[in-house]
Enzyme design. Structure first.
Site, PDB file in Angstrom:
ATOM      1  N   PHE A 210      28.597 113.575  80.358  1.00 36.74           N
ATOM      2  CA  PHE A 210      28.440 112.644  81.426  1.00 36.74           C
ATOM      3  C   PHE A 210      27.017 112.470  81.247  1.00 36.74           C
ATOM      4  O   PHE A 210      26.166 111.666  82.153  1.00 36.74           O
ATOM      5  CB  PHE A 210      28.820 112.844  82.797  1.00 36.74           C
ATOM      6  CG  PHE A 210      27.934 113.517  83.611  1.00 36.74           C
ATOM      7  CD1 PHE A 210      27.745 113.351  85.064  1.00 36.74           C
ATOM      8  CD2 PHE A 210      26.955 114.667  83.153  1.00 36.74           C
ATOM      9  CE1 PHE A 210      26.761 114.153  85.918  1.00 36.74           C
ATOM     10  CE2 PHE A 210      25.960 115.380  83.812  1.00 36.74           C
ATOM     11  CZ  PHE A 210      25.981 115.060  85.335  1.00 36.74           C
ATOM     12  N   SER A 211      26.081 113.202  80.327  1.00 39.75           N
ATOM     13  CA  SER A 211      24.658 112.950  80.020  1.00 39.75           C
ATOM     14  C   SER A 211      23.848 111.553  80.326  1.00 39.75           C
ATOM     15  O   SER A 211      22.897 111.271  80.883  1.00 39.75           O
ATOM     16  CB  SER A 211      23.944 113.931  79.093  1.00 39.75           C
ATOM     17  OG  SER A 211      24.557 115.166  79.569  1.00 39.75           O
TER      18      SER A 211
ATOM     19  N   LYS B 217      24.351 123.867  69.249  1.00 44.30           N
ATOM     20  CA  LYS B 217      23.171 124.515  70.007  1.00 44.30           C
ATOM     21  C   LYS B 217      22.566 125.691  68.866  1.00 44.30           C
ATOM     22  O   LYS B 217      21.474 126.277  69.194  1.00 44.30           O
ATOM     23  CB  LYS B 217      23.792 125.098  71.215  1.00 44.30           C
ATOM     24  CG  LYS B 217      24.237 123.989  72.239  1.00 44.30           C
ATOM     25  CD  LYS B 217      24.654 124.822  73.359  1.00 44.30           C
ATOM     26  CE  LYS B 217      24.928 123.499  74.492  1.00 44.30           C
ATOM     27  NZ  LYS B 217      25.341 124.257  75.968  1.00 44.30           N
TER      28      LYS B 217
ATOM     29  N   GLY C 268      34.244 133.934  75.707  1.00 44.53           N
ATOM     30  CA  GLY C 268      33.630 133.129  74.819  1.00 44.53           C
ATOM     31  C   GLY C 268      32.293 133.642  74.128  1.00 44.53           C
ATOM     32  O   GLY C 268      31.509 134.245  74.909  1.00 44.53           O
TER      33      GLY C 268
ATOM     34  N   GLY D  98      30.178 131.278  71.969  1.00 43.68           N
ATOM     35  CA  GLY D  98      29.392 130.467  71.674  1.00 43.68           C
ATOM     36  C   GLY D  98      27.929 130.258  72.092  1.00 43.68           C
ATOM     37  O   GLY D  98      27.398 130.999  72.713  1.00 43.68           O
ATOM     38  N   GLY D  99      26.947 129.275  71.795  1.00 39.20           N
ATOM     39  CA  GLY D  99      25.998 128.902  72.288  1.00 39.20           C
ATOM     40  C   GLY D  99      25.644 129.005  73.666  1.00 39.20           C
ATOM     41  O   GLY D  99      24.718 129.716  74.159  1.00 39.20           O
TER      42      GLY D  99
ATOM     43  N   GLY E 278      30.980 124.117  86.758  1.00 33.95           N
ATOM     44  CA  GLY E 278      29.644 123.746  86.140  1.00 33.95           C
ATOM     45  C   GLY E 278      29.034 122.583  86.352  1.00 33.95           C
ATOM     46  O   GLY E 278      28.173 122.288  85.840  1.00 33.95           O
TER      47      GLY E 278
END
Length: 258
Positions: free
Chosen positions: A24-25, A73, A136, A138-139, A238
């Site tokens: 949604f950025s 990322k 997780g 990830g980055g 988040g």
């Protein structure tokens, strides 16, 4: 400068990732620019390879900043001229500042995820939250672990495969659940449209002493959070992290970061 719908924008910002249907950025920054009368555009750069970044830079001379999301990322770092010490220690970048000087372009990476995460998490922490399971690897999880360590919280990664510093979901037993009362989901499991998925943890062992934090913000209440709430745990999605990291991104781009 680029003409969009007969409007010429002095500055361009954007989001680099693939896919970008969940983000949604663009909407957030477009609303911000309109509300604050900022002469800028925000655009999604949905590219199948991070190797397309140099071409994006060349093709958009008014580009001043990028957000970076899954899966770039970590992969974006070799394309940058520099990264700040925090992003370097985390090993992941989600903000790129683009500067122009005498025809030369310089890309500098930062990490705003850790800022958004800790600012939203800190008010929820209790004395029992001394250890955290991070789901997780990830980055985003690297930023989460970095932030938790700054708060003095011990962390343990949970992944589909065991390795140094991480366990598998099958390894989570009652002792683990009693010891680690903060659980952070850094996987995309449960994200719309696949809302029926969730991390495979023993939800029946949760108590009111547990805090479940999900980096996913769509839907508002993921299956991970819903199951946590059903067993008395406190839950947080988040969205606030996203909002706070967006403002931190803007501070980096405009030179107003601390």
């Amino acid at each position: 400068m680029k003409q969009i719908n007969e409007t010429i924008y002095t500055e361009l910002y954007g989001l680099l990732g693939y896919p970008l249907g969940h983000s949604f950025s663009a909407r957030y920054f477009r609303e911000k620019f309109a509300k604050e009368n900022i002469d800028a555009e925000y655009r999604n750069f949905e590219v199948p390879s991070v190797g397309m970044l140099p071409e994006i830079i060349r093709s958009h001379p008014n580009l001043r900043g990028l957000n970076v999301t899954i899966p770039y990322k970590e992969k974006v770092i070799p394309y940058l001229d520099a990264i700040d010490s925090r992003a370097e220690e985390i090993g992941a970048v989600n903000v790129i500042c683009v500067s122009h000087n005498a025809g030369a372009v310089r890309l500098v990476g930062h990490n705003a995820d850790v800022i958004g995460f800790m600012d939203s998490l800190r008010p929820l922490l209790g004395p029992q939250h001394t250890k955290a399971l991070v789901l997780g690897t990830g980055g985003a999880s690297k930023a989460v672990v970095y932030g938790l360590h700054t708060a003095g919280i011990e962390t343990l990664y949970v992944s589909r495969r065991a390795g140094e510093g991480r366990i598998t979901y099958a390894d989570i037993d009652r002792q683990t659940m009693e010891e680690y009362r903060l659980i952070v989901n850094c996987t995309p499991l449960g994200m719309s449209p696949k809302v029926d998925a969730c991390p495979d943890i023993p939800y029946g062992m949760l108590t009111e002493q547990h805090l479940l934090y999900d980096l996913v913000y769509n839907p508002e209440l993921t299956l991970f959070l819903r199951k946590g709430r059903e067993h008395g745990a406190k839950v947080k999605n988040g969205m606030e992290m996203l909002l706070r990291q967006a403002e931190a991104s803007w501070a980096f781009w405009t030179g107003k970061d601390e």
